[in-house]
Design an enzyme around this catalytic site. Sequence first.
Site, short mmCIF file in Angstrom:
data_model
loop_
_atom_site.label_atom_id
_atom_site.label_comp_id
_atom_site.label_asym_id
_atom_site.label_seq_id
_atom_site.Cartn_x
_atom_site.Cartn_y
_atom_site.Cartn_z
N GLU A 120 -6.76 3.59 -5.62
CA GLU A 120 -7.78 3.93 -4.94
C GLU A 120 -8.45 5.18 -5.32
O GLU A 120 -7.83 6.32 -5.11
CB GLU A 120 -7.77 4.06 -3.54
CG GLU A 120 -9.01 4.05 -2.50
CD GLU A 120 -8.87 4.55 -1.23
OE1 GLU A 120 -7.76 5.21 -0.94
OE2 GLU A 120 -9.73 4.07 -0.52
N HIS A 161 -10.21 -2.75 4.44
CA HIS A 161 -10.36 -2.43 5.79
C HIS A 161 -10.97 -1.17 6.28
O HIS A 161 -11.03 -0.92 7.24
CB HIS A 161 -8.60 -2.17 5.93
CG HIS A 161 -8.18 -1.17 5.02
ND1 HIS A 161 -7.98 -1.13 3.80
CD2 HIS A 161 -7.76 0.08 5.48
CE1 HIS A 161 -7.52 -0.08 3.21
NE2 HIS A 161 -7.39 0.79 4.25
N ASP A 162 -11.64 -0.64 4.98
CA ASP A 162 -12.31 0.56 5.55
C ASP A 162 -13.82 0.33 5.34
O ASP A 162 -14.74 1.18 5.53
CB ASP A 162 -12.23 1.60 4.29
CG ASP A 162 -10.58 2.33 4.28
OD1 ASP A 162 -10.46 2.74 3.31
OD2 ASP A 162 -10.25 2.42 5.52
N ASP A 180 -2.99 4.66 -2.47
CA ASP A 180 -4.15 5.28 -1.47
C ASP A 180 -4.43 6.67 -1.99
O ASP A 180 -3.67 7.46 -2.54
CB ASP A 180 -3.22 5.54 -0.10
CG ASP A 180 -4.20 6.01 0.83
OD1 ASP A 180 -5.17 5.08 1.35
OD2 ASP A 180 -4.23 7.05 1.28
N ASP A 191 0.81 -1.10 0.16
CA ASP A 191 -0.24 0.09 0.04
C ASP A 191 0.91 1.32 0.04
O ASP A 191 1.72 1.21 0.88
CB ASP A 191 -0.78 -0.07 1.31
CG ASP A 191 -2.21 0.55 1.18
OD1 ASP A 191 -3.37 0.14 1.54
OD2 ASP A 191 -2.22 1.43 0.51
O1 TEU Z 1 -9.15 5.75 2.33
C1 TEU Z 1 -9.75 6.67 1.55
C2 TEU Z 1 -10.79 7.09 2.25
O2 TEU Z 1 -11.35 8.36 1.77
C3 TEU Z 1 -11.57 6.30 3.02
O3 TEU Z 1 -11.17 6.39 4.48
C4 TEU Z 1 -13.16 6.42 2.81
O4 TEU Z 1 -13.10 7.78 2.34
C5 TEU Z 1 -13.77 6.77 4.08
O5 TEU Z 1 -13.61 5.38 4.95
C6 TEU Z 1 -15.38 6.42 3.63
O6 TEU Z 1 -15.97 6.68 5.00
C7 TEU Z 1 -7.68 5.55 2.37
C8 TEU Z 1 -7.43 4.29 3.29
O7 TEU Z 1 -7.98 3.11 2.73
C9 TEU Z 1 -7.92 4.52 4.45
O8 TEU Z 1 -7.62 3.51 5.37
C10 TEU Z 1 -7.18 5.99 5.23
O9 TEU Z 1 -7.82 6.13 6.36
C11 TEU Z 1 -7.15 7.04 4.41
O10 TEU Z 1 -7.07 6.62 2.77
C12 TEU Z 1 -6.19 8.12 4.35
O11 TEU Z 1 -5.00 7.53 4.00
#
Ligand code: TEU
Length: 536
Positions: free
Chosen positions: A236, A308-309, A194, A98
């Site tokens: 992403e 993971h989100d 990311d 990542d």
């Molecule tokens: O996530 C991008 C992001 O915006 C997500 O967090 C999403 O918008 C949110 O969960 C929606 O509710 C990436 C990574 O996957 C995330 O884990 C990080 O927190 C974020 O970027 C910052 O690096």
Amino acid sequence: MNKKWWHKSVVYQIYPRSFMDNNNDGIGDIKGIISKLDYLNNLGIDVIWLSPVYKSPMKDNGYDISDYCDVDPMFGNLADIEELFLKANNYGIKVVMDLVINHTSDQHPWFLESKKSKDNPFRDYYIWRDEPSELSSVFGGSSWEYDPLTKQYYFHHFAVEQPDLNWENPKVIEEAISIINFWLEKGIGGFRLDVIDLIGKEIDKKILSNGPRLHPLLKKLNKETWGNYDVLTVGETWGASPDVAELYSAPSRNELSMIFQFEHQTLDWGKLGKWTPKELDFRGLKNILSKWQTDLVNGWNSLFWNNHDLPRIVSRWGNDKKYRIESAKMLAIILHLMKGTPYIYQGEEIGMTNVMYPSINDYNDVEIHGFYEKFVIKEKLLTVEEFMKGVYKLGRDNARTPFQWNNLENAGFSKNIPWIGINNNYKTINVESALDDSNSIFYTYKNLIQLRKNSVYSNTILYGQYELLLKDHKSIFSYRRFDEFYELLVLSNFYEIEIKQPLDVEGYEIIMSNYSDFSNHSLRPFETIIFAKKKL
Ligand code: TEU
Ligand code: CA
């Protein structure tokens, strides 16, 4: 279509913190991952996507990086990651890392220098302004933080501890190029990039994602780094549509292999986003996923329910109580017969579910706490109970509970108290019981991977055409994949109510189902079948 190795890949995402704890400090680590490579090889995946293991203060669990070229001691060291690459490659498994280059940690040396003075050589590595704009952070609150020493504000699209890099500064681009090449020279299998759509931002013009500078930047990074290797790159990009996706992933563009699009991931978000969940727009889901099957002609698609989100899909759009097995298999089959590279998130293959911790204090996620502060404490738009409903349904920590290996202490994840609570259902939902049960969700995933990789239907699954069937049906998701040799028909009851079986399946053979038998007049709860027919 010029064929690439990742067209046939199935990627397994590991959230290292929660996967396997080898040194029993309660936190997952790289040696823990190495100890489980035989399990992943048994599942049949050929790529691992590793969430960040770089040095980090862990305000956002590693998505706030303070040293891109070193491993955080909590996960191990550089020798461990090189051992992982080597041992994974021995199984024919590539490791994708990542890469979080839209922002750093506020403890990164670049930022520590940048904030010292306005004329510091690193000042313009970040975005400093005299006055804040109205832009708000993804995690709640303003995206501008005042620094009293230099009397300016710095921009952070995410947490205050995640200052955005200034990608208009050529030095930042050069730093990113050397970091990417550092990992490529170590034999990495590729990158998950990311929030890569944000690096073209032009704050003063109020441009955040998909700025005019984005694609020239990606072409430059491709040319000077990953474009010189046969690696997988996945961006992403939360706001993408199929035509935008082609700009990233059409081979002639020389940018990325593919992107993660999220159009289907907000279908049950209500007026305050994920914090006010609503019923899934099922027809919307069918139309969006089908649009991505038919409209992305020159690019390449990724296929995912989880990461993971995101919450656990069996709890979100399946049924994690009475029909956990049937609905988890239904969701797997619907996704894996589509065109694109499937991504399996750790635990999805054994039907791990959402979690309900009793108190907000049991949660770790910076996003959950940011919006608790905003909606419950400051703006009083939601009561605690209302907010917790959103956390239980759609909060990110649902995906981050420790992996459930067996029914022993701490689910076999660690011999110490884990960094975040274990889901109490680990006694019945765990790898050991899944491997012992030939009817488990695990074997459905394993068989789907074999169907894609090593069956007579592989070419049809990889490159066949797609047609959505019964478009307006309120509970059936059905589509067909076909080329000159085979036709595959997926027929799925997406819900719990038994319904009439409407399709004529005469002359088809059943090659997979989540029930042991098939009665041609009705579809039972979540009943899902793959029919196949040889055409020539
Ligand atoms: O996530 C991008 C992001 O915006 C997500 O967090 C999403 O918008 C949110 O969960 C929606 O509710 C990436 C990574 O996957 C995330 O884990 C990080 O927190 C974020 O970027 C910052 O690096
Ligand atoms: Ca550990």
